[in-house]
Design an enzyme around this catalytic site. Structure first.
Site, PDB file in Angstrom:
ATOM      1  N   TYR A   1      -8.530   5.133   8.442  1.00 60.64           N
ATOM      2  CA  TYR A   1      -8.557   5.490   9.861  1.00 60.64           C
ATOM      3  C   TYR A   1      -9.627   6.561  10.030  1.00 60.64           C
ATOM      4  CZ  TYR A   1      -4.043   3.198  10.841  1.00 60.64           C
ATOM      5  OH  TYR A   1      -3.028   2.293  11.015  1.00 60.64           O
TER       6      TYR A   1
ATOM      7  N   PRO B   1      -2.181  -0.114  19.168  1.00 61.21           N
ATOM      8  CA  PRO B   1      -2.015  -0.523  17.762  1.00 61.21           C
ATOM      9  C   PRO B   1      -2.330   0.541  16.705  1.00 61.21           C
ATOM     10  CG  PRO B   1      -4.001  -1.461  18.712  1.00 61.21           C
ATOM     11  CD  PRO B   1      -3.270  -0.779  19.833  1.00 61.21           C
TER      12      PRO B   1
ATOM     13  N   HIS C   1       0.850  -1.194   0.000  1.00 62.33           N
ATOM     14  CA  HIS C   1       0.000   0.000   0.000  1.00 62.33           C
ATOM     15  C   HIS C   1       0.884   1.241   0.000  1.00 62.33           C
ATOM     16  CE1 HIS C   1      -3.986  -1.800   1.753  1.00 62.33           C
ATOM     17  NE2 HIS C   1      -3.574  -2.421   0.665  1.00 62.33           N
TER      18      HIS C   1
ATOM     19  N   TYR D   1       4.905   6.219   9.783  1.00 63.16           N
ATOM     20  CA  TYR D   1       4.011   5.090   9.495  1.00 63.16           C
ATOM     21  C   TYR D   1       4.726   4.018   8.669  1.00 63.16           C
ATOM     22  CZ  TYR D   1      -0.432   2.666   8.889  1.00 63.16           C
ATOM     23  OH  TYR D   1      -1.431   1.730   8.922  1.00 63.16           O
TER      24      TYR D   1
ATOM     25  N   LYS E   1       2.740  -0.378  15.027  1.00 67.38           N
ATOM     26  CA  LYS E   1       4.172  -0.487  15.307  1.00 67.38           C
ATOM     27  C   LYS E   1       4.589  -1.754  16.043  1.00 67.38           C
ATOM     28  CE  LYS E   1       5.451   3.055  13.206  1.00 67.38           C
ATOM     29  NZ  LYS E   1       5.574   2.532  11.831  1.00 67.38           N
TER      30      LYS E   1
END
Ligand code: APR
Ligand code: PHB
Length: 385
Positions: A196, A288, A72, A380, A292
């Site tokens: 998100y 979460p 992604h 990220y 990570k």
């Protein structure tokens, strides 16, 4: 029985360490209390940083990941009725994430260990740690394993961290006033990339595992139970939170797994005592939201492998002595990023209107400023080693 490195725990940390040591000609024995079937079925997270993918490929366990993993190049932040894409290809060119279930990583590592003749023992009872200052050994099920070094890769609830004498460790904790209800569903993902979502009803995350399996998370009260969340209620709530932009419809399907995960941050310092070295969840836990957990375990194991290779090559303990400090730098960066993503995207009952406006203004900044979006993107996808 004797080995060079006694490893407790066959999660990603313990298995990857055993394999990387094997590639350096260093022997190890992995002791796991659960069955092989249990650790291979345990549903956990599924976002691999660039560096984690590179490490697994370098270690020769990346074939299925490359075939079945989903690369992604962005994620979506959805709030206030709008979606905002964080474009990795623009903000952090050449770096991306790969969506690939943690249990798939575990399956690949177990297969590689056994194919290489590795000693991985499942359903081991009563593992105990002894004589950490010098000549360490492990006992389990009436047996004894002498080793030069012990690696505590047995997760947050393991035996290795508690075996460190009182007063040695300093621990840092942050509990969040909510949990995540996670589900696995046999339904095609309703979006190409992860979403998100921050809504007044709480946070939601749309993730996936394959073109036919989706993964979702819902912010729920800290004491929520799966019994309180029948399938229909879950879909109703996911639709309410995710269908918050025009033209997006969430496809529902059969829920095949669900569980509640507490949200906490935890760090134990130092990550070593005598001949014991902690790696992964045994030393640190992150909420979460920043994806990570698994990646930090891999980062620890990379540092530990290098340090052990030096030690077994020429006896020098410099890198081993520096193991904890080297890892903690990355651990605290991930702690901050995970705290930041969590406070940015979840609703806090303690928040007043002023607090909620601050949160929305920060989201507006992150989704409109290239500099701020780059900060999110580089954390990220994972900061380079
Ligand atoms: N004896 C033997 N094995 C043990 C013991 C014990 N006393 N206690 C725990 N274990 C095993 C667990 O059964 C588990 O398989 O140690 C393993 C630890 O694995 P993980 O919890 O997966 O931890 P780690 O390898 O550090 O991976 C971290 O896991 O929880 C996720 O989000 C986290 O993604 C992160 C990753
Ligand atoms: C997952 O796919 O399980 C996942 C993805 C992103 C997160 C956490 C979990 O932040």
């Amino acid at each position: 029985m004797r080995t060079q490195v006694g490893i407790i725990g066959a999660g990603p940390a313990g298995l990857l360490l055993s394999h990387l040591l094997h590639l350096r000609g260093i022997s190890s024995v992995v002791l796991e209390k659960r069955s092989r079937d249990y650790v291979e079925r345990r549903v956990r997270a599924g976002v691999l940083e660039q560096g984690t993918v590179d490490t697994l490929i370098e270690a020769g366990v990346g074939d299925r990941l490359l075939r079945e993993g989903l690369p992604h190049h962005g994620i979506e932040l959805r709030y206030g009725g709008e979606g905002h894409r964080i474009a990795f290809e623009k903000l952090v060119p050449g770096r991306a994430i790969t969506v690939y279930g943690q249990q798939e990583v575990v399956k690949d590592l177990i297969a590689a260990r056994l194919e290489a003749g590795g000693d991985v023992r499942f359903e081991v009872e009563d593992v105990a740690v002894h004589s950490l200052e010098d000549r360490p050994y492990l006992t389990f099920g009436g047996e004894r394993l002498d080793c030069d070094v012990i690696a505590g890769c047995d997760g947050f609830h393991g035996v290795s961290r508690p075996s460190i004498p009182p007063g040695v460790l300093k621990t840092f904790e942050r509990d969040y006033p909510f949990a995540w209800l996670g589900i696995l569903a046999e339904v095609a993902p309703s979006s190409e990339e992860l979403i998100y979502t921050r809504t007044e009803r709480g946070f939601a995350l749309h993730s996936m595992r394959s073109p036919t399996i989706s993964r979702f998370y819902l912010q729920v009260p800290p004491d929520a139970t799966v019994e309180e969340w029948p399938d229909e209620r879950i879909w109703t709530e996911l639709k309410a939170r995710l269908e918050s932009v025009p033209g997006f419809t969430l496809t529902t399907g059969e829920i095949i797994e669900k569980g509640v995960t507490p949200m906490r941050g935890f760090v134990a310092e130092p990550m070593q005592y005598g001949r014991l070295y902690l790696a992964g969840d045994a030393a640190h836990i992150v909420p979460p939201t920043g994806a990570k957990g698994l990646n930090l375990a891999v980062a620890d194991v990379r540092v530990l492998t290098e340090a052990l290779a030096t030690f077994f090559r020429d006896g020098s303990t410099g890198p081993l002595d520096g193991y904890s400090a080297a890892c903690l730098k990355r651990v605290w960066r991930a702690q901050h990023f995970s705290w930041w993503m969590t406070t940015l995207l979840h609703t806090f009952d303690s928040d007043d209107d002023y607090g909620r406006r601050l949160q929305l203004s920060y989201l507006d900044y992150v989704t409109s400023s290239e500099a701020a979006a780059t900060t999110l993107a580089e954390n990220y996808v994972g900061l380079p080693w």
